[in-house]
Motif scaffolding. Structure first.
Motif, PDB file in Angstrom:
ATOM      1  N   ALA A 164       0.812  -1.211   0.000  1.00  0.00           N
ATOM      2  CA  ALA A 164       0.000   0.000   0.000  1.00  0.00           C
ATOM      3  C   ALA A 164       0.850   1.268   0.000  1.00  0.00           C
ATOM      4  O   ALA A 164       0.369   2.348  -0.337  1.00  0.00           O
ATOM      5  N   ILE A 165       2.121   1.121   0.373  1.00  0.00           N
ATOM      6  CA  ILE A 165       3.025   2.271   0.431  1.00  0.00           C
ATOM      7  C   ILE A 165       3.842   2.322  -0.853  1.00  0.00           C
ATOM      8  O   ILE A 165       4.431   1.306  -1.249  1.00  0.00           O
ATOM      9  N   PRO A 166       3.887   3.441  -1.543  1.00  0.00           N
ATOM     10  CA  PRO A 166       4.732   3.548  -2.742  1.00  0.00           C
ATOM     11  C   PRO A 166       6.166   3.142  -2.427  1.00  0.00           C
ATOM     12  O   PRO A 166       6.694   3.459  -1.354  1.00  0.00           O
ATOM     13  N   ASN A 167       6.793   2.427  -3.355  1.00  0.00           N
ATOM     14  CA  ASN A 167       8.122   1.894  -3.103  1.00  0.00           C
ATOM     15  C   ASN A 167       9.114   2.983  -2.708  1.00  0.00           C
ATOM     16  O   ASN A 167       9.921   2.811  -1.793  1.00  0.00           O
ATOM     17  N   LYS A 168       9.051   4.130  -3.402  1.00  0.00           N
ATOM     18  CA  LYS A 168      10.023   5.185  -3.101  1.00  0.00           C
ATOM     19  C   LYS A 168       9.848   5.715  -1.678  1.00  0.00           C
ATOM     20  O   LYS A 168      10.816   6.152  -1.040  1.00  0.00           O
ATOM     21  N   VAL A 169       8.617   5.666  -1.171  1.00  0.00           N
ATOM     22  CA  VAL A 169       8.377   6.088   0.213  1.00  0.00           C
ATOM     23  C   VAL A 169       8.969   5.070   1.187  1.00  0.00           C
ATOM     24  O   VAL A 169       9.602   5.434   2.185  1.00  0.00           O
ATOM     25  N   SER A 170       8.784   3.784   0.890  1.00  0.00           N
ATOM     26  CA  SER A 170       9.369   2.734   1.742  1.00  0.00           C
ATOM     27  C   SER A 170      10.885   2.864   1.789  1.00  0.00           C
ATOM     28  O   SER A 170      11.497   2.783   2.862  1.00  0.00           O
ATOM     29  N   VAL A 171      11.489   3.068   0.623  1.00  0.00           N
ATOM     30  CA  VAL A 171      12.951   3.196   0.567  1.00  0.00           C
ATOM     31  C   VAL A 171      13.402   4.417   1.357  1.00  0.00           C
ATOM     32  O   VAL A 171      14.385   4.361   2.109  1.00  0.00           O
ATOM     33  N   ALA A 172      12.687   5.517   1.216  1.00  0.00           N
ATOM     34  CA  ALA A 172      13.040   6.735   1.955  1.00  0.00           C
ATOM     35  C   ALA A 172      12.936   6.514   3.457  1.00  0.00           C
ATOM     36  O   ALA A 172      13.760   7.018   4.241  1.00  0.00           O
ATOM     37  N   MET A 173      11.929   5.750   3.875  1.00  0.00           N
ATOM     38  CA  MET A 173      11.763   5.456   5.296  1.00  0.00           C
ATOM     39  C   MET A 173      12.930   4.623   5.806  1.00  0.00           C
ATOM     40  O   MET A 173      13.459   4.883   6.896  1.00  0.00           O
ATOM     41  N   PHE A 174      13.349   3.602   5.036  1.00  0.00           N
ATOM     42  CA  PHE A 174      14.491   2.790   5.442  1.00  0.00           C
ATOM     43  C   PHE A 174      15.755   3.635   5.528  1.00  0.00           C
ATOM     44  O   PHE A 174      16.555   3.507   6.468  1.00  0.00           O
ATOM     45  N   ARG A 175      15.955   4.511   4.547  1.00  0.00           N
ATOM     46  CA  ARG A 175      17.139   5.372   4.553  1.00  0.00           C
ATOM     47  C   ARG A 175      17.141   6.284   5.777  1.00  0.00           C
ATOM     48  O   ARG A 175      18.169   6.460   6.432  1.00  0.00           O
ATOM     49  N   SER A 176      15.991   6.888   6.075  1.00  0.00           N
ATOM     50  CA  SER A 176      15.900   7.798   7.211  1.00  0.00           C
ATOM     51  C   SER A 176      16.179   7.072   8.519  1.00  0.00           C
ATOM     52  O   SER A 176      16.926   7.576   9.380  1.00  0.00           O
ATOM     53  N   ASN A 177      15.592   5.896   8.679  1.00  0.00           N
ATOM     54  CA  ASN A 177      15.814   5.124   9.896  1.00  0.00           C
ATOM     55  C   ASN A 177      17.270   4.719  10.023  1.00  0.00           C
ATOM     56  O   ASN A 177      17.850   4.735  11.113  1.00  0.00           O
ATOM     57  N   SER A 178      17.886   4.355   8.887  1.00  0.00           N
ATOM     58  CA  SER A 178      19.294   3.970   8.892  1.00  0.00           C
ATOM     59  C   SER A 178      20.176   5.133   9.325  1.00  0.00           C
ATOM     60  O   SER A 178      21.079   4.977  10.141  1.00  0.00           O
ATOM     61  N   ARG A 179      19.906   6.312   8.776  1.00  0.00           N
ATOM     62  CA  ARG A 179      20.720   7.476   9.140  1.00  0.00           C
ATOM     63  C   ARG A 179      20.581   7.799  10.618  1.00  0.00           C
ATOM     64  O   ARG A 179      21.562   8.106  11.297  1.00  0.00           O
ATOM     65  N   ARG A 180      19.365   7.716  11.131  1.00  0.00           N
ATOM     66  CA  ARG A 180      19.113   8.088  12.524  1.00  0.00           C
ATOM     67  C   ARG A 180      19.677   7.062  13.498  1.00  0.00           C
ATOM     68  O   ARG A 180      20.319   7.407  14.493  1.00  0.00           O
ATOM     69  N   THR A 181      19.461   5.788  13.212  1.00  0.00           N
ATOM     70  CA  THR A 181      19.797   4.736  14.165  1.00  0.00           C
ATOM     71  C   THR A 181      21.212   4.213  14.004  1.00  0.00           C
ATOM     72  O   THR A 181      21.884   3.905  14.993  1.00  0.00           O
ATOM     73  N   LEU A 182      21.678   4.118  12.770  1.00  0.00           N
ATOM     74  CA  LEU A 182      22.972   3.487  12.524  1.00  0.00           C
ATOM     75  C   LEU A 182      24.059   4.511  12.234  1.00  0.00           C
ATOM     76  O   LEU A 182      25.053   4.607  12.951  1.00  0.00           O
ATOM     77  N   GLU A 183      23.871   5.286  11.180  1.00  0.00           N
ATOM     78  CA  GLU A 183      24.897   6.265  10.821  1.00  0.00           C
ATOM     79  C   GLU A 183      25.017   7.357  11.873  1.00  0.00           C
ATOM     80  O   GLU A 183      26.087   7.950  12.053  1.00  0.00           O
ATOM     81  N   GLY A 184      23.931   7.646  12.576  1.00  0.00           N
ATOM     82  CA  GLY A 184      23.935   8.738  13.535  1.00  0.00           C
ATOM     83  C   GLY A 184      24.547   8.405  14.882  1.00  0.00           C
ATOM     84  O   GLY A 184      24.702   9.296  15.726  1.00  0.00           O
ATOM     85  N   TRP A 185      24.907   7.147  15.117  1.00  0.00           N
ATOM     86  CA  TRP A 185      25.487   6.789  16.412  1.00  0.00           C
ATOM     87  C   TRP A 185      26.845   7.444  16.604  1.00  0.00           C
ATOM     88  O   TRP A 185      27.686   7.459  15.708  1.00  0.00           O
ATOM     89  N   LYS A 186      27.063   7.973  17.821  1.00  0.00           N
ATOM     90  CA  LYS A 186      28.350   8.558  18.169  1.00  0.00           C
ATOM     91  C   LYS A 186      28.728   8.100  19.584  1.00  0.00           C
ATOM     92  O   LYS A 186      27.876   8.118  20.483  1.00  0.00           O
ATOM     93  N   PRO A 187      29.967   7.695  19.782  1.00  0.00           N
ATOM     94  CA  PRO A 187      30.380   7.309  21.139  1.00  0.00           C
ATOM     95  C   PRO A 187      30.554   8.539  22.006  1.00  0.00           C
ATOM     96  O   PRO A 187      30.723   9.648  21.496  1.00  0.00           O
ATOM     97  N   PRO A 188      30.506   8.381  23.322  1.00  0.00           N
ATOM     98  CA  PRO A 188      30.722   9.541  24.201  1.00  0.00           C
ATOM     99  C   PRO A 188      32.171  10.006  24.158  1.00  0.00           C
ATOM    100  O   PRO A 188      33.062   9.266  23.737  1.00  0.00           O
ATOM    101  N   GLN A 189      32.405  11.231  24.574  1.00  0.00           N
ATOM    102  CA  GLN A 189      33.765  11.734  24.662  1.00  0.00           C
ATOM    103  C   GLN A 189      34.507  11.002  25.790  1.00  0.00           C
ATOM    104  O   GLN A 189      33.914  10.622  26.797  1.00  0.00           O
TER     105      GLN A 189
END
Length: 366
Positions: free
Chosen positions: A338-363
């Motif tokens: 029911a969700i357009p494919n490009k929307v699904s892909v964008a959602m996966f990308r956004s979640n990846s950036r926030r949860t995975l790429e966005g991780w930073k260790p403490p100082q």
């Protein structure tokens, strides 16, 4: 190596233990690794390392070596058991960048970064004490820091966190193996009714294949009528080389430290592989511990909520990948379609950036 901070005893020489040894040594700790096996080996199959794991490996100084075998990004599908495409994307859309390797290759890279004189291989730890003592079959030594990195059946957790509860059996059987041939198209995941599967290209022009079945599914033949290329990959497999085990998990303890001891990796948060984040969380743990120690309360505060969240998502993600009934699987498929494919892909990308790429260790602690 930084200025000396004290002595650290690391129990367990897997991914988390070796990573902790590398990170702690770089932070100035005198490290000893206790490994029960006589040499560093890793039975198993492939392992996927997403953006957060790669960031941690970079901080350990081995990211370049791991990336040397990176496979090219390529088209990847999420399909249902009948082969219908639910999401048409690329591997990087799901992971924020991915390196997939054999576990043995990753262990070898990490082990090479730990001096031989820091390792006590073939040594069984029989008891640990919160005051820093580690007892083996042959002697007792005292440390300023004990790192419990000895896996889901951790001696450290059992003895120092007796209130943490037992290991939970999921009843889910997993089959994992590596073929010495390039991954055929299509790669990606297949979400079934009572099982799931995945085909992943890994280093050395090899293919990592995994399947998992809910309770009652106890034979790999269950998957032989699933969408291509899975049946062909099963047929080409030496069944004796397939790693078969039950998925286990534990409740994340309320705090990850006890006096001079800490937990990391599967000893702290063994979780289902639904998100492919077991190794990623262990690597994050190792880098964070080195930044925080000897302030172990700070380490626990930095890690506990993140690993508990990942554990929760991994557990309940099974309801999407293997919902257990035809009706629920149909509902899942309908929701994706029911969700357009490009929307699904964008959602996966956004979640990846926030949860995975966005991780930073403490100082690092002062």
């Amino acid at each position: 190596m930084a200025e000396g901070k004290g002595r650290a005893g690391v129990v367990g020489g897997g991914i988390g233990g070796l990573a902790a040894a590398i990170a702690l040594r770089a932070a100035g700790w005198d490290v000893t690794v206790y490994e029960r096996a006589p040499q560093f080996t890793e039975v198993g199959a492939g392992i996927t390392l997403a953006a957060n794991a790669l960031k941690a490996l970079d901080m350990l100084g081995v990211g370049e070596a791991v990336r040397a075998g990176a496979v090219a990004d390529r088209r990847a599908f999420a399909r249902n058991q009948r082969g219908r495409v639910l999401v048409d994307a690329r591997i990087s859309d799901f992971t924020g960048g991915l390196v997939a390797v054999h576990r043995a290759d990753l262990i070898a890279i990490l082990a090479a970064a730990v001096p031989a004189e820091c390792v006590r291989a073939g040594t069984r730890v029989v008891a640990v004490h919160a005051d820093g003592r580690i007892e083996t079959d042959s002697d007792t030594d005292r440390y300023d820091l004990i790192v419990g990195a000895d896996g889901v059946n951790s001696v450290v957790r059992t003895q120092l966190w007796p209130q943490s509860g037992p290991v939970h059996r999921t009843g889910i059987t997993a089959w994992r193996w590596v073929l010495d041939t390039p991954a055929p198209d299509p790669v990606g995941v297949i979400m079934g009714i009572r099982g799931e599967a995945g085909v992943v290209p890994i280093t050395g022009d090899r293919t990592y294949v995994f399947t998992a079945g809910l309770p009652g599914i106890d034979d790999l033949d269950y998957f032989t009528d699933w969408p291509d290329p899975l049946p062909k990959l099963i047929a080409a497999t030496d069944r004796s080389a397939v790693v078969t085990d039950e998925l286990l998990e534990i409740d994340v303890p309320r705090q990850l430290w006890n006096d001079r001891a800490v937990l990391l990796g599967d000893a702290a948060h063994a979780m289902r592989p639904t998100l492919g984040q077991g190794a990623g969380m262990a690597l994050e743990d190792a880098v964070t511990l080195a930044a925080c120690a000897p302030d172990l309360a700070r380490y626990s505060a930095a890690r506990r909520s993140r690993v508990a969240r990942m554990s929760f998502l991994s557990k309940h993600g099974t309801r999407m990948t293997s919902p257990g009934s035809t009706a629920l699987a149909a509902l899942r498929d309908a929701a994706f379609l029911a969700i357009p494919n490009k929307v699904s892909v964008a959602m996966f990308r956004s979640n990846s950036r926030r949860t995975l790429e966005g991780w930073k260790p403490p100082q690092p602690s002062a």
